[in-house]
Design a protein around this motif. Sequence first.
Motif, PDB file in Angstrom:
ATOM      1  N   UNK A 239     -22.992  55.305  -4.023  1.00 13.08           N
ATOM      2  CA  UNK A 239     -23.880  54.287  -4.590  1.00 13.08           C
ATOM      3  C   UNK A 239     -23.191  52.918  -4.613  1.00 13.08           C
ATOM      4  N   UNK A 240     -21.900  52.924  -4.928  1.00 13.53           N
ATOM      5  CA  UNK A 240     -21.139  51.668  -4.940  1.00 13.53           C
ATOM      6  C   UNK A 240     -21.145  51.009  -3.566  1.00 13.53           C
ATOM      7  N   UNK A 241     -20.945  51.808  -2.509  1.00 11.33           N
ATOM      8  CA  UNK A 241     -20.953  51.275  -1.147  1.00 11.33           C
ATOM      9  C   UNK A 241     -22.350  50.784  -0.774  1.00 11.33           C
ATOM     10  N   UNK A 242     -23.371  51.533  -1.157  1.00  9.58           N
ATOM     11  CA  UNK A 242     -24.755  51.132  -0.833  1.00  9.58           C
ATOM     12  C   UNK A 242     -25.122  49.811  -1.503  1.00  9.58           C
ATOM     13  N   UNK A 243     -24.615  49.574  -2.714  1.00 12.92           N
ATOM     14  CA  UNK A 243     -24.860  48.290  -3.382  1.00 12.92           C
ATOM     15  C   UNK A 243     -24.302  47.141  -2.542  1.00 12.92           C
ATOM     16  N   UNK A 244     -23.140  47.353  -1.941  1.00 14.68           N
ATOM     17  CA  UNK A 244     -22.525  46.333  -1.092  1.00 14.68           C
ATOM     18  C   UNK A 244     -23.353  46.115   0.170  1.00 14.68           C
ATOM     19  N   UNK A 245     -23.807  47.219   0.779  1.00 12.55           N
ATOM     20  CA  UNK A 245     -24.620  47.115   1.988  1.00 12.55           C
ATOM     21  C   UNK A 245     -25.914  46.341   1.723  1.00 12.55           C
ATOM     22  N   UNK A 246     -26.581  46.670   0.619  1.00 11.74           N
ATOM     23  CA  UNK A 246     -27.864  46.036   0.308  1.00 11.74           C
ATOM     24  C   UNK A 246     -27.700  44.532   0.130  1.00 11.74           C
ATOM     25  N   UNK A 247     -26.659  44.121  -0.585  1.00  9.85           N
ATOM     26  CA  UNK A 247     -26.436  42.693  -0.835  1.00  9.85           C
ATOM     27  C   UNK A 247     -26.095  41.935   0.445  1.00  9.85           C
ATOM     28  N   UNK A 248     -25.558  42.620   1.430  1.00  5.71           N
ATOM     29  CA  UNK A 248     -25.181  41.964   2.685  1.00  5.71           C
ATOM     30  C   UNK A 248     -26.249  42.097   3.770  1.00  5.71           C
ATOM     31  N   UNK A 249     -27.384  42.688   3.424  1.00 12.12           N
ATOM     32  CA  UNK A 249     -28.458  42.874   4.402  1.00 12.12           C
ATOM     33  C   UNK A 249     -29.391  41.671   4.359  1.00 12.12           C
ATOM     34  N   UNK A 250     -29.949  41.297   5.512  1.00 12.19           N
ATOM     35  CA  UNK A 250     -30.845  40.149   5.562  1.00 12.19           C
ATOM     36  C   UNK A 250     -31.816  40.271   6.728  1.00 12.19           C
ATOM     37  N   UNK A 251     -32.926  39.556   6.594  1.00 11.90           N
ATOM     38  CA  UNK A 251     -33.897  39.425   7.678  1.00 11.90           C
ATOM     39  C   UNK A 251     -34.026  37.934   7.969  1.00 11.90           C
ATOM     40  N   UNK A 252     -33.759  37.566   9.204  1.00 15.24           N
ATOM     41  CA  UNK A 252     -33.668  36.149   9.537  1.00 15.24           C
ATOM     42  C   UNK A 252     -34.583  35.794  10.703  1.00 15.24           C
ATOM     43  N   UNK A 253     -35.297  34.695  10.543  1.00 14.67           N
ATOM     44  CA  UNK A 253     -36.068  34.112  11.638  1.00 14.67           C
ATOM     45  C   UNK A 253     -35.685  32.641  11.733  1.00 14.67           C
ATOM     46  N   UNK A 254     -36.281  31.919  12.677  1.00 19.00           N
ATOM     47  CA  UNK A 254     -35.951  30.495  12.818  1.00 19.00           C
ATOM     48  C   UNK A 254     -36.446  29.683  11.630  1.00 19.00           C
ATOM     49  N   UNK A 255     -37.501  30.176  10.959  1.00 19.19           N
ATOM     50  CA  UNK A 255     -38.103  29.396   9.878  1.00 19.19           C
ATOM     51  C   UNK A 255     -37.795  29.941   8.484  1.00 19.19           C
ATOM     52  N   UNK A 256     -37.361  31.187   8.394  1.00 17.19           N
ATOM     53  CA  UNK A 256     -37.212  31.788   7.073  1.00 17.19           C
ATOM     54  C   UNK A 256     -36.059  32.772   7.034  1.00 17.19           C
TER      55      UNK A 256
END
Length: 309
Positions: A239-256
């Motif tokens: 769970x500790x590792x998953x918390x780190x993964x979630x915080x470092x996850x992102x969805x990126x586009x040119x506008x948002x």
Amino acid sequence: MKKNLTANISLRNCILPMILAIIIIIYIYTPPIIPISNIYLSTSLGQLTRIISWLSLSFLSFKMVKGILEGIMIDNEVLEFHGILKDYLKIALIYSVITIITLGLAFPLFLKKKYEYLVANTTYKGQPLQFRGCIKAMTIFISVIMCSIYAFLAIAMLDINIPFSFDLSGDAQFAIFYLLLISFVIISTAYLYHWYARFNYKDYKLGFKNHFTSYIPYLLLSFVGSILTLGLGSIFFSLWVKKIYIKDFEAKSEEQLITFSEEIDIFNDGFYILGQMLLIIITIGIYTPIAYQKILNRIIPKIAYTKES
């Protein structure tokens, strides 16, 4: 604006295939309890029971994936899975055989094909997701190294006759163990980074902010902590590792840019998951679909996302 994911996952229709698969597996692999299974192992009926067991587990996996995906809601819109069981079984069968023939070296290819199919058949608001995971030469190279180490270790421990001989001291065995551990951690992190969380939606690219090597120390500490606690702390470290993964996850586009956060409580949620795992053990695996349902319905709503222009 910060919003939480919602989950309404139902996996109860997975219980029957789970019961069937477990009954067949127990029947095949417990000859001392049921002597007649020794006869079945050497007959065509024995092969048939193995096939039925494999099909039951594959059907279970398919239904669980479908139930999980279609139970997750983002902005009050559900994910939809359009996969067909026949196509999923075909991929699983073909690449399982290839993995066995290559002694596990084709496992990265098996994972890639599996996730390609699952992601390509998942849509959100009518638009399909696109899988962009890839096989990295490094992961295959490390797999070869691991297989070589395992082979030498097996030769040394089983006293297999070979043209040359060698002895492993206690320190050497200790060093090999940790080399295997580090190799496994690197491979696990690479798999997660390159496959599990790399896909596109419209003009959005989803993935981790940092290079996968930055997550290796966390996963290594998690493995060592699990070993030192004799496996009892594995859920909490995970769970500790998953918390780190979630915080470092992102969805990126040119506008948002969409970033993620979480409100997971390592101890309270960890003990809840531990209780569900104990129920799985007590019921010889039959409770597995319900455990997944309860755990995911508890954890997913604790994940939030924020849209930034």
